[in-house]
Design a protein around this motif. Sequence first.
Motif, PDB file in Angstrom:
ATOM      1  N   TYR A 250       1.785  -4.975   3.441  1.00 31.91           N
ATOM      2  CA  TYR A 250       2.961  -3.872   3.592  1.00 31.91           C
ATOM      3  C   TYR A 250       2.575  -2.482   3.126  1.00 31.91           C
ATOM      4  O   TYR A 250       1.640  -2.249   2.171  1.00 31.91           O
ATOM      5  CB  TYR A 250       3.927  -4.127   2.664  1.00 31.91           C
ATOM      6  CG  TYR A 250       4.646  -6.002   3.008  1.00 31.91           C
ATOM      7  CD1 TYR A 250       5.778  -6.020   3.670  1.00 31.91           C
ATOM      8  CD2 TYR A 250       3.782  -6.949   2.494  1.00 31.91           C
ATOM      9  CE1 TYR A 250       6.215  -7.481   4.015  1.00 31.91           C
ATOM     10  CE2 TYR A 250       4.322  -8.193   2.603  1.00 31.91           C
ATOM     11  CZ  TYR A 250       5.324  -8.526   3.314  1.00 31.91           C
ATOM     12  OH  TYR A 250       5.972  -9.613   3.653  1.00 31.91           O
ATOM     13  N   ALA A 251       3.278  -1.674   3.809  1.00 31.92           N
ATOM     14  CA  ALA A 251       2.896  -0.329   3.248  1.00 31.92           C
ATOM     15  C   ALA A 251       4.131   0.635   3.494  1.00 31.92           C
ATOM     16  O   ALA A 251       5.189   0.410   4.309  1.00 31.92           O
ATOM     17  CB  ALA A 251       1.723   0.224   4.504  1.00 31.92           C
TER      18      ALA A 251
ATOM     19  N   ILE B 160       0.899  -1.274  -0.046  1.00 30.98           N
ATOM     20  CA  ILE B 160       0.023  -0.151   0.121  1.00 30.98           C
ATOM     21  C   ILE B 160       0.787   1.238   0.076  1.00 30.98           C
ATOM     22  O   ILE B 160       1.799   1.432   1.033  1.00 30.98           O
ATOM     23  CB  ILE B 160      -0.952   0.058   1.116  1.00 30.98           C
ATOM     24  CG1 ILE B 160      -1.780  -1.191   1.160  1.00 30.98           C
ATOM     25  CG2 ILE B 160      -1.900   1.310   1.350  1.00 30.98           C
ATOM     26  CD1 ILE B 160      -2.530  -1.379   2.667  1.00 30.98           C
ATOM     27  N   LEU B 161       0.905   1.967  -1.065  1.00 27.95           N
ATOM     28  CA  LEU B 161       1.757   3.039  -1.129  1.00 27.95           C
ATOM     29  C   LEU B 161       0.870   4.485  -0.486  1.00 27.95           C
ATOM     30  O   LEU B 161      -0.103   4.886  -1.317  1.00 27.95           O
ATOM     31  CB  LEU B 161       2.161   3.412  -2.567  1.00 27.95           C
ATOM     32  CG  LEU B 161       3.287   4.641  -2.771  1.00 27.95           C
ATOM     33  CD1 LEU B 161       4.528   4.474  -1.594  1.00 27.95           C
ATOM     34  CD2 LEU B 161       3.534   4.748  -4.157  1.00 27.95           C
TER      35      LEU B 161
ATOM     36  N   GLU C 180      10.882   0.659   4.331  1.00 32.66           N
ATOM     37  CA  GLU C 180      11.871   1.672   4.476  1.00 32.66           C
ATOM     38  C   GLU C 180      11.716   2.772   3.526  1.00 32.66           C
ATOM     39  O   GLU C 180      11.824   3.938   3.703  1.00 32.66           O
ATOM     40  CB  GLU C 180      13.188   1.072   4.359  1.00 32.66           C
ATOM     41  CG  GLU C 180      13.814   0.181   5.560  1.00 32.66           C
ATOM     42  CD  GLU C 180      13.644   1.062   7.045  1.00 32.66           C
ATOM     43  OE1 GLU C 180      13.842   2.309   6.915  1.00 32.66           O
ATOM     44  OE2 GLU C 180      13.210   0.369   7.887  1.00 32.66           O
ATOM     45  N   ASN C 181      11.198   2.287   2.279  1.00 31.39           N
ATOM     46  CA  ASN C 181      10.975   3.424   0.972  1.00 31.39           C
ATOM     47  C   ASN C 181      10.283   2.647   0.185  1.00 31.39           C
ATOM     48  O   ASN C 181       9.983   1.466   0.217  1.00 31.39           O
ATOM     49  CB  ASN C 181      12.387   3.948   0.572  1.00 31.39           C
ATOM     50  CG  ASN C 181      13.331   2.428   0.371  1.00 31.39           C
ATOM     51  OD1 ASN C 181      12.852   1.774  -0.290  1.00 31.39           O
ATOM     52  ND2 ASN C 181      14.537   2.627   0.623  1.00 31.39           N
ATOM     53  N   GLN C 182       9.907   3.585  -0.810  1.00 25.71           N
ATOM     54  CA  GLN C 182       9.009   3.058  -1.973  1.00 25.71           C
ATOM     55  C   GLN C 182       9.628   1.992  -2.724  1.00 25.71           C
ATOM     56  O   GLN C 182       8.778   1.065  -3.173  1.00 25.71           O
ATOM     57  CB  GLN C 182       8.787   4.492  -2.992  1.00 25.71           C
ATOM     58  CG  GLN C 182       7.615   4.235  -3.800  1.00 25.71           C
ATOM     59  CD  GLN C 182       7.259   5.725  -4.382  1.00 25.71           C
ATOM     60  OE1 GLN C 182       6.900   6.489  -3.534  1.00 25.71           O
ATOM     61  NE2 GLN C 182       7.365   5.907  -5.672  1.00 25.71           N
ATOM     62  N   GLU C 183      10.568   2.055  -3.006  1.00 28.58           N
ATOM     63  CA  GLU C 183      11.509   1.143  -3.850  1.00 28.58           C
ATOM     64  C   GLU C 183      11.335  -0.277  -3.097  1.00 28.58           C
ATOM     65  O   GLU C 183      11.084  -1.329  -3.753  1.00 28.58           O
ATOM     66  CB  GLU C 183      12.992   1.332  -4.019  1.00 28.58           C
ATOM     67  CG  GLU C 183      13.518   2.398  -4.899  1.00 28.58           C
ATOM     68  CD  GLU C 183      13.079   3.825  -4.130  1.00 28.58           C
ATOM     69  OE1 GLU C 183      12.778   3.839  -3.111  1.00 28.58           O
ATOM     70  OE2 GLU C 183      13.151   4.814  -4.864  1.00 28.58           O
ATOM     71  N   GLU C 184      11.623  -0.374  -1.817  1.00 28.59           N
ATOM     72  CA  GLU C 184      11.433  -1.553  -1.127  1.00 28.59           C
ATOM     73  C   GLU C 184       9.945  -2.206  -1.257  1.00 28.59           C
ATOM     74  O   GLU C 184       9.663  -3.327  -1.412  1.00 28.59           O
ATOM     75  CB  GLU C 184      11.768  -1.619   0.321  1.00 28.59           C
ATOM     76  CG  GLU C 184      11.915  -2.558   1.117  1.00 28.59           C
ATOM     77  CD  GLU C 184      12.140  -2.803   2.625  1.00 28.59           C
ATOM     78  OE1 GLU C 184      12.065  -1.612   3.031  1.00 28.59           O
ATOM     79  OE2 GLU C 184      12.605  -3.867   3.243  1.00 28.59           O
TER      80      GLU C 184
ATOM     81  N   MET D 254      10.562   2.472 -11.290  1.00 30.68           N
ATOM     82  CA  MET D 254       9.840   1.999  -9.975  1.00 30.68           C
ATOM     83  C   MET D 254       9.081   0.831 -10.177  1.00 30.68           C
ATOM     84  O   MET D 254       9.113  -0.403  -9.440  1.00 30.68           O
ATOM     85  CB  MET D 254       8.709   3.191  -9.387  1.00 30.68           C
ATOM     86  CG  MET D 254       8.254   3.034  -8.253  1.00 30.68           C
ATOM     87  SD  MET D 254       9.432   2.890  -6.908  1.00 30.68           S
ATOM     88  CE  MET D 254      10.378   4.405  -6.843  1.00 30.68           C
ATOM     89  N   VAL D 255       8.190   0.832 -11.193  1.00 29.11           N
ATOM     90  CA  VAL D 255       7.153  -0.318 -11.505  1.00 29.11           C
ATOM     91  C   VAL D 255       7.902  -1.663 -11.861  1.00 29.11           C
ATOM     92  O   VAL D 255       7.736  -2.716 -11.840  1.00 29.11           O
ATOM     93  CB  VAL D 255       6.255  -0.135 -12.458  1.00 29.11           C
ATOM     94  CG1 VAL D 255       5.125  -0.935 -12.670  1.00 29.11           C
ATOM     95  CG2 VAL D 255       5.325   1.176 -11.977  1.00 29.11           C
ATOM     96  N   GLY D 256       9.151  -1.293 -12.725  1.00 27.28           N
ATOM     97  CA  GLY D 256      10.041  -2.268 -13.381  1.00 27.28           C
ATOM     98  C   GLY D 256      10.629  -3.135 -12.059  1.00 27.28           C
ATOM     99  O   GLY D 256      11.244  -4.292 -12.208  1.00 27.28           O
ATOM    100  N   LYS D 257      10.555  -2.670 -10.879  1.00 25.40           N
ATOM    101  CA  LYS D 257      11.198  -3.400  -9.738  1.00 25.40           C
ATOM    102  C   LYS D 257      10.249  -4.592  -9.275  1.00 25.40           C
ATOM    103  O   LYS D 257      10.752  -5.270  -8.410  1.00 25.40           O
ATOM    104  CB  LYS D 257      11.396  -2.456  -8.502  1.00 25.40           C
ATOM    105  CG  LYS D 257      12.230  -1.589  -8.672  1.00 25.40           C
ATOM    106  CD  LYS D 257      12.681  -0.783  -7.469  1.00 25.40           C
ATOM    107  CE  LYS D 257      13.547   0.732  -7.932  1.00 25.40           C
ATOM    108  NZ  LYS D 257      14.986   0.198  -8.410  1.00 25.40           N
TER     109      LYS D 257
END
Length: 305
Positions: free
Chosen positions: A159-160, A137-138, A179-183, A209-212
């Motif tokens: 997760y958020a 959840i972002l 910890e961050n958006q990437e994670e 970002m989405v590619g992760k």
Amino acid sequence: MKVLIATEKPFAATAVEGIKAEIEAAGHEIVLLEKYTDKIQLLDAVKNADAMIVRSDKIDSDVLDASDKLKIVVRAGAGYDSIDTEYAKKKGIVIENTPGQNANAVAELVFGLLVFAVRGFYNGKSGTELKGKKLGILAFGNVGRNVARIAAGFGMEVYAYDAYCPKEVIESAGVKPMENQEELFCTCDIVSLHIPATHETKESINYAMVGKMKKGGILVNTARKEVINEPELIKLLAERTDLKFVTDIKPDADSEFAKFEGRYFSTPKKMGAQTSEANTNAGIAAAKQINSFFATGDTRFQVNK
Ligand code: 3PG
């Protein structure tokens, strides 16, 4: 006082009745403008209004200038990116929203989109289940928290990440803070966007970002289309044929996305908050806030202080 309800996308009739009852009980008058198709209609209706109740309607400087008497605009909903809050501030016009009032409706739609996506858009073939999947959840605001509550019922691992919400608050909802958006994007099978559209977030959901996301990842957007970098997401979906994108906000490049048949779906019109309950909750909250503002000068929900 004259209170204008101006909604290009109308509220449910029961919500309008509820708003009218609240406003009239306080001795004010309601004027209704629904489904307008031209800005001129809006500008005409605003003349002489003391207050306005709106949804995602574009409230720019022309609208704010259209009535000399305008003192308050309440956005019956959460996001106020469609309102020129700075210009309103210069003019001394109070802008408020009604946080949380339509959040459950938006959160429920997330799961409507997700079940549809994991079942292959109901193509008749075997799909998968949400149970056991990792949901990211972002932004952990009102919608994000409702999404977490519903996800627990589906048996998902939740997760958020929220740059502005303390980790303890996320943890206390039974959700694992990242910890961050990437994670968040690296960890989760599904990422649901709940960030507002701001200078900071604009086009932040991009190729990198989405590619992760892991193989078979699903991106769901019930927030704002401005947060997506559309050309980059199109490029990624063309390269990563395992990814899916489901959205409640039709992208500008809808026809480009539509090429990804079986991996892309958009509702015809932004409808996350289109329930009778959400319209009534947000509309009546807006009416009460206007009554309270005129009665006592209450500006608790002001967003342009
Ligand atoms: C909100 O910001 O409250 C939601 O996006 C709903 O918007 P709407 O009232 O335009 O449907």
